[in-house]
Motif scaffolding. Structure first.
Motif, PDB file in Angstrom:
ATOM      1  N   ARG A 254      -5.778 -24.871 -15.006  1.00 14.92           N
ATOM      2  CA  ARG A 254      -6.380 -24.431 -13.744  1.00 14.92           C
ATOM      3  C   ARG A 254      -7.021 -23.067 -13.954  1.00 14.92           C
ATOM      4  N   ASP A 255      -8.206 -22.890 -13.370  1.00 17.21           N
ATOM      5  CA  ASP A 255      -8.863 -21.583 -13.435  1.00 17.21           C
ATOM      6  C   ASP A 255      -9.706 -21.394 -12.179  1.00 17.21           C
ATOM      7  N   LYS A 256     -10.448 -20.296 -12.115  1.00 18.53           N
ATOM      8  CA  LYS A 256     -11.222 -19.969 -10.919  1.00 18.53           C
ATOM      9  C   LYS A 256     -12.681 -20.404 -11.003  1.00 18.53           C
ATOM     10  N   GLY A 257     -13.038 -21.127 -12.045  1.00 17.05           N
ATOM     11  CA  GLY A 257     -14.402 -21.629 -12.161  1.00 17.05           C
ATOM     12  C   GLY A 257     -14.624 -22.835 -11.272  1.00 17.05           C
ATOM     13  N   ARG A 258     -15.891 -23.134 -10.997  1.00 14.74           N
ATOM     14  CA  ARG A 258     -16.209 -24.314 -10.207  1.00 14.74           C
ATOM     15  C   ARG A 258     -17.087 -25.244 -11.024  1.00 14.74           C
ATOM     16  N   LEU A 259     -16.680 -26.504 -11.105  1.00 11.72           N
ATOM     17  CA  LEU A 259     -17.422 -27.521 -11.839  1.00 11.72           C
ATOM     18  C   LEU A 259     -18.443 -28.134 -10.893  1.00 11.72           C
ATOM     19  N   THR A 260     -19.716 -27.832 -11.104  1.00 10.62           N
ATOM     20  CA  THR A 260     -20.755 -28.263 -10.171  1.00 10.62           C
ATOM     21  C   THR A 260     -21.476 -29.531 -10.607  1.00 10.62           C
TER      22      THR A 260
ATOM     23  N   LEU B 215     -13.039 -38.179 -24.421  1.00 12.53           N
ATOM     24  CA  LEU B 215     -13.012 -39.159 -25.497  1.00 12.53           C
ATOM     25  C   LEU B 215     -11.628 -39.339 -26.111  1.00 12.53           C
ATOM     26  N   VAL B 216     -10.796 -38.296 -26.101  1.00  7.45           N
ATOM     27  CA  VAL B 216      -9.509 -38.409 -26.800  1.00  7.45           C
ATOM     28  C   VAL B 216      -8.307 -38.540 -25.873  1.00  7.45           C
ATOM     29  N   SER B 217      -8.456 -38.253 -24.584  1.00 10.53           N
ATOM     30  CA  SER B 217      -7.322 -38.346 -23.652  1.00 10.53           C
ATOM     31  C   SER B 217      -7.152 -39.771 -23.152  1.00 10.53           C
ATOM     32  N   ASP B 218      -5.928 -40.125 -22.776  1.00 10.41           N
ATOM     33  CA  ASP B 218      -5.659 -41.452 -22.217  1.00 10.41           C
ATOM     34  C   ASP B 218      -6.059 -41.540 -20.748  1.00 10.41           C
ATOM     35  N   LEU B 219      -6.117 -40.408 -20.084  1.00  9.64           N
ATOM     36  CA  LEU B 219      -6.591 -40.330 -18.705  1.00  9.64           C
ATOM     37  C   LEU B 219      -6.952 -38.883 -18.433  1.00  9.64           C
ATOM     38  N   VAL B 220      -8.032 -38.678 -17.669  1.00 11.57           N
ATOM     39  CA  VAL B 220      -8.422 -37.338 -17.237  1.00 11.57           C
ATOM     40  C   VAL B 220      -8.690 -37.387 -15.747  1.00 11.57           C
ATOM     41  N   ARG B 221      -8.084 -36.470 -15.012  1.00  6.68           N
ATOM     42  CA  ARG B 221      -8.369 -36.297 -13.587  1.00  6.68           C
ATOM     43  C   ARG B 221      -8.828 -34.860 -13.371  1.00  6.68           C
ATOM     44  N   THR B 222      -9.789 -34.692 -12.472  1.00  6.11           N
ATOM     45  CA  THR B 222     -10.353 -33.372 -12.217  1.00  6.11           C
ATOM     46  C   THR B 222     -10.436 -33.132 -10.721  1.00  6.11           C
ATOM     47  N   HIS B 223     -10.162 -31.907 -10.314  1.00  6.09           N
ATOM     48  CA  HIS B 223     -10.423 -31.488  -8.939  1.00  6.09           C
ATOM     49  C   HIS B 223     -11.105 -30.138  -8.978  1.00  6.09           C
ATOM     50  N   THR B 224     -12.168 -29.996  -8.180  1.00  4.81           N
ATOM     51  CA  THR B 224     -12.864 -28.721  -8.111  1.00  4.81           C
ATOM     52  C   THR B 224     -13.244 -28.400  -6.683  1.00  4.81           C
ATOM     53  N   ASP B 225     -13.114 -27.120  -6.316  1.00  4.96           N
ATOM     54  CA  ASP B 225     -13.560 -26.650  -5.015  1.00  4.96           C
ATOM     55  C   ASP B 225     -13.891 -25.168  -5.137  1.00  4.96           C
ATOM     56  N   ASP B 226     -14.111 -24.508  -4.026  1.00  7.78           N
ATOM     57  CA  ASP B 226     -14.509 -23.097  -4.071  1.00  7.78           C
ATOM     58  C   ASP B 226     -13.442 -22.196  -4.687  1.00  7.78           C
ATOM     59  N   ALA B 227     -12.185 -22.639  -4.686  1.00  5.80           N
ATOM     60  CA  ALA B 227     -11.103 -21.818  -5.223  1.00  5.80           C
ATOM     61  C   ALA B 227     -10.963 -21.944  -6.734  1.00  5.80           C
ATOM     62  N   GLY B 228     -11.532 -23.001  -7.320  1.00  4.42           N
ATOM     63  CA  GLY B 228     -11.422 -23.171  -8.758  1.00  4.42           C
ATOM     64  C   GLY B 228     -11.402 -24.628  -9.168  1.00  4.42           C
ATOM     65  N   THR B 229     -11.057 -24.860 -10.426  1.00  5.42           N
ATOM     66  CA  THR B 229     -11.081 -26.202 -11.005  1.00  5.42           C
ATOM     67  C   THR B 229      -9.771 -26.487 -11.721  1.00  5.42           C
TER      68      THR B 229
END
Length: 321
Positions: free
Chosen positions: A269-275, A299-313
Motif C-alpha cells: 500500500r502507498d499514497k500513489g494513485r493508479l490512473t 505474469l508471475v502471480s497466481d492472483l492479483v487484486r488492486t484498489h486505487t482511490d484518492d488516498a492511494g493504491t
C-alpha cells in the motif's frame, strides 16, 4: 445454436473492427454448437484461431473439431489464465500480436467458470471489461462463453455489462446488442477496497529500507514452503511493487504478508494513485526499458487484486504454497 462472427457481426454497428460477444450456454450441446462453428468458420476464412477455456471444455472442443483441432492454438484457461490479470498480455495479446498485421484473429476465451472463488471474481469481471479497451480498433473477435446453468445470476448480469453483444442460449445463434453494456462502470464498480488483515506481518519502508522489507517477505515465503522459482517470483513481485511505491507512490509504503486458504499473500500500500486501468496488462515492447513492473507482477502471480482511490493504491498478490 451457432455463432459465427456471427450474430455478433450482424449487430456490431459502429466502425470498430473489434468484436466481443458473450455466448450464453446451458449444456454441452449448446456449448459445442456455439464454439465449434465459430472455430471452423475462422479456419475456413484463413483466420488464426486460439481457444483458451477450462480443460474439460477444451477436451469437448478438441473432440468436436476432430482433425481441424491441429490448426488451432489450444490452451487450458485454468492454467494460462488462473490470474485474470495475466490473460490480456499473456494469452490474448500474445496470440493476436504474433499474427500478420491486418489479418482478423479469432479467439475463444472463457475466464469465468463455476468454481472461481469470490476473491478471484472481481479480477475476472474487470478483465472482461478491460478487453474492450485493450483491443479497440483491432480486427479481432473474442468470443466469451458463460455457463448460465451453473454461474450465479449476478455473474451473468455482469457479462451483459462487459460485452457489447450477446448470443443467448435458445436463440439459434442470433446475436444482439447488449443494452446493459458499460465496461467503464464495471471497472469502477469492482474497484473495491481490500480489507486490512489485522494479524499480517507489516513493514513500513522507504528507499533506504527497501532491502529489509524484501528480506522479510521472502523469509516468510520460505518459511511457508515457497522454494526455487516460486520463491524467486515472490521476491520479484515484492521488489517491483516496493520500488514502484518509492518512485511513484510518495517515497514510502507498507508491505504486508500473511497466509490464507493455501496461499501466501503479499500486499503493498502507498499514497500513489493508479490512473491507467490497463497498467500491467499491456505486453511491453522488446525495445522498451522500464515500465514492466506491474506486467511482471501479473505474469508471475497466481492472483492479483488492486484498489486505487484518492488516498492511494493497494496491490495484493497471491502465491500458492
Amino acid at each position: 445454436m451457432s455463432t459465427d462472427a456471427m450474430g455478433a457481426d450482424a449487430v456490431h454497428s459502429d466502425d470498430d473492427p473489434f468484436i466481443h460477444p458473450a455466448l450464453f450456454y446451458g449444456d454441452d450441446e449448446e456449448y459445442l454448437a456455439g464454439t465449434v462453428p465459430f472455430v471452423r468458420e475462422g479456419l475456413d476464412a484463413g483466420e488464426p484461431v486460439a481457444v483458451a477455456v477450462p480443460g474439460e471444455r477444451l477436451a469437448l472442443i478438441r473432440e468436436g473439431l476432430g482433425e481441424a483441432a491441429a490448426g488451432v492454438r489450444l490452451l487450458d484457461m485454468r492454467e494460462a489464465g488462473r490470474n485474470p490479470g495475466r490473460i490480456i498480455p499473456g494469452v490474448l495479446r500474445q496470440f493476436a500480436d504474433a499474427q500478420p498485421p491486418g489479418r482478423r484473429v479469432r479467439i475463444i476465451g472463457e475466464p469465468v467458470w463455476a468454481g472461481r472463488s469470490a476473491t478471484e471474481y472481481p479480477a475476472c469481471v474487470q478483465h472482461e471489461a478491460l478487453i474492450n479497451a485493450a483491443f479497440t480498433g483491432r480486427p479481432v473477435t473474442i468470443l466469451c462463453p458463460y455457463d448460465v446453468s451453473r454461474l450465479q445470476a449476478d455473474v451473468v448480469t455482469d457479462a451483459y455489462a462487459t460485452h457489447p453483444t450477446v448470443v443467448e442460449a435458445g436463440t439459434g445463434g442470433a446475436g444482439r446488442v447488449s443494452d446493459a453494456y458499460d465496461p467503464e462502470g464495471v471497472v469502477a464498480r469492482y474497484n473495491r477496497p481490500l480489507t486490512v488483515v489485522p494479524d499480517a506481518l507489516a513493514v513500513v519502508f522507504d528507499a533506504e529500507s527497501l532491502p529489509e522489507a524484501r528480506h522479510v517477505v521472502t523469509g516468510e515465503g520460505a518459511r511457508h514452503g515457497l522454494t526455487g522459482t516460486r520463491l524467486g517470483d515472490l521476491a520479484l513481485v515484492t521488489a517491483e511493487l516496493t520500488t514502484n511505491s518509492v518512485v511513484h507512490g510518495g517515497g514510502t509504503g507498507t508491505v504486508r504478508v500473511w497466509t490464507e486458504d493455501g496461499h501466501l499473500v503479499v500486499e503493498v500500500r502507498d499514497k500513489g494513485r493508479l490512473t491507467d486501468p490497463l497498467a500491467g496488462r499491456r505486453p511491453a515492447p522488446q525495445t522498451q526499458r522500464g515500465g514492466r513492473g506491474l506486467l511482471l507482477v501479473n505474469l508471475v502471480s497466481d492472483l492479483v487484486r488492486t484498489h486505487t482511490d484518492d488516498a492511494g493504491t493497494t496491490v495484493r498478490c497471491w502465491f500458492a504454497v
